[in-house]
Design a protein around this motif. Structure first.
Motif, PDB file in Angstrom:
ATOM      1  N   VAL A 169      -5.567   2.811   7.476  1.00 56.51           N
ATOM      2  CA  VAL A 169      -4.466   3.632   7.994  1.00 56.51           C
ATOM      3  C   VAL A 169      -3.317   3.662   6.988  1.00 56.51           C
ATOM      4  O   VAL A 169      -2.716   4.720   6.740  1.00 56.51           O
ATOM      5  N   CYS A 170      -3.019   2.521   6.388  1.00 55.77           N
ATOM      6  CA  CYS A 170      -1.950   2.468   5.381  1.00 55.77           C
ATOM      7  C   CYS A 170      -2.306   3.305   4.153  1.00 55.77           C
ATOM      8  O   CYS A 170      -1.446   4.006   3.598  1.00 55.77           O
ATOM      9  N   ALA A 186      -0.751  10.721   2.435  1.00 56.96           N
ATOM     10  CA  ALA A 186       0.015  11.781   3.094  1.00 56.96           C
ATOM     11  C   ALA A 186       1.461  11.820   2.613  1.00 56.96           C
ATOM     12  O   ALA A 186       2.065  12.893   2.520  1.00 56.96           O
ATOM     13  N   ILE A 187       2.007  10.665   2.287  1.00 58.17           N
ATOM     14  CA  ILE A 187       3.412  10.602   1.877  1.00 58.17           C
ATOM     15  C   ILE A 187       3.584  10.934   0.401  1.00 58.17           C
ATOM     16  O   ILE A 187       4.478  11.685   0.008  1.00 58.17           O
ATOM     17  N   HIS A 188       2.701  10.386  -0.436  1.00 59.01           N
ATOM     18  CA  HIS A 188       2.858  10.524  -1.884  1.00 59.01           C
ATOM     19  C   HIS A 188       1.871  11.497  -2.520  1.00 59.01           C
ATOM     20  O   HIS A 188       1.968  11.757  -3.728  1.00 59.01           O
ATOM     21  N   LEU A 189       0.907  12.001  -1.745  1.00 56.44           N
ATOM     22  CA  LEU A 189      -0.093  12.942  -2.257  1.00 56.44           C
ATOM     23  C   LEU A 189      -0.828  12.387  -3.466  1.00 56.44           C
ATOM     24  O   LEU A 189      -1.041  13.072  -4.471  1.00 56.44           O
ATOM     25  N   HIS A 190      -1.255  11.146  -3.393  1.00 54.42           N
ATOM     26  CA  HIS A 190      -2.016  10.529  -4.483  1.00 54.42           C
ATOM     27  C   HIS A 190      -3.501  10.709  -4.227  1.00 54.42           C
ATOM     28  O   HIS A 190      -3.948  10.588  -3.112  1.00 54.42           O
ATOM     29  N   THR A 211       0.803  -1.227   0.000  1.00 52.51           N
ATOM     30  CA  THR A 211       0.000   0.000   0.000  1.00 52.51           C
ATOM     31  C   THR A 211       0.836   1.277   0.000  1.00 52.51           C
ATOM     32  O   THR A 211       0.432   2.277  -0.608  1.00 52.51           O
ATOM     33  N   ILE A 212       1.972   1.267   0.664  1.00 48.31           N
ATOM     34  CA  ILE A 212       2.780   2.484   0.792  1.00 48.31           C
ATOM     35  C   ILE A 212       4.100   2.369   0.044  1.00 48.31           C
ATOM     36  O   ILE A 212       4.559   3.314  -0.585  1.00 48.31           O
TER      37      ILE A 212
END
Length: 256
Positions: A245-246, A252-256, A84-85
């Motif tokens: 959550v993932c 939040a990390i990749h702004l997808h 997922t991340i």
């Protein structure tokens, strides 16, 4: 006859009642230790004891049964983060792993008779969801700064529709807290309520005597089947919580 009548008095929602156990200060009503608080602490002690005796105290080169379960969960969460991340999510593994274990333990502990299901209360699940939501936003701002707000601007959208689309995106983003909390709370509360109703129905038929003594085995069989189903739902809801959550962390990390 008295038992038969009293069986209708007990409400299936009684199992969710929060009861005070003792107060920290006799002059104050604000600091009250309740049954909900007790079972939250009990969950922590169960988790700590489980990991201590299965890994730290009795760990072997060839994993024992409990150690094998912990390692399987570890690899399961690790694969979920990878899917997922990606590798950027490995640094958040401790938080995701602990979240899964906590929700799973709360759900399974609530399946034991005469215990209290912590995750059947919206105040608990909403607190967990809000804390997770705030943490994810902190991660987003730390990663991207003010550029994080570009997440709410749809690409290639008509300029005239931009205010409406931004509002929709913002509302859907804020409602992620409710998506986390209400899904877990509603599933656990509904399942336990249904089990209580059917168990009470079986007990009522048993108390009535006569032919009802034989017929009560039918709802009792349904209760046993639903108990197994509820166990599966308890595990599934912990999985769904962790997946969401993932996904939110990935945004939040990749702004997808």
């Amino acid at each position: 006859m008295q038992t038969f009548q009293n069986s209708f008095v007990v409400t299936p929602l009684e199992q969710f009642e929060i009861l005070p156990l003792f107060k920290f200060f006799s002059i104050s009503e604000r600091f009250v230790f309740t049954n909900s608080s007790f079972f939250v602490f009990l969950v922590f002690f169960v988790i700590i004891g489980w990991f201590y005796f299965s890994i730290l105290h009795q760990s072997t080169l060839f994993p024992n049964y409990w150690q094998n379960i912990v390692e399987s969960i570890y690899l399961f969460i690790l694969d979920m983060i990878q899917d997922t991340i990606g590798e950027d999510g490995y640094s958040y593994f401790p938080f995701i792993f602990v979240s899964f274990i906590f929700v799973l333990t709360c759900n399974l502990l609530g399946m034991i008779p005469y215990t209290f299901t912590v995750t059947s209360h919206i105040v608990i699940t909403f607190s967990l969801g809000m804390a997770t939501f705030i943490g994810i936003n902190i991660v987003a701002f730390r990663q991207h700064g003010l550029h994080f707000f570009s997440f709410f601007f749809p690409k290639d959208a008509p300029l005239m529709l931009t205010p409406f689309l931004v509002l929709i995106e913002l509302l859907s983003y804020v409602f992620r807290v409710l998506s986390l909390s209400i899904r877990l709370f509603a599933n656990m509360m509904a399942g336990h309520t249904l089990l209580k109703i059917l168990a009470g129905f079986a007990w009522t038929m048993l108390s009535a005597g006569g032919i009802f003594y034989i017929l009560q085995f039918f709802p009792l069989a349904v209760v046993l089947a639903l108990t197994g189903l509820e166990m599966g739902i308890a595990i599934l809801q912990a999985y769904v919580w962790t997946v969401l959550v993932c996904i939110y962390l990935n945004d939040a990390i990749h702004l997808h």
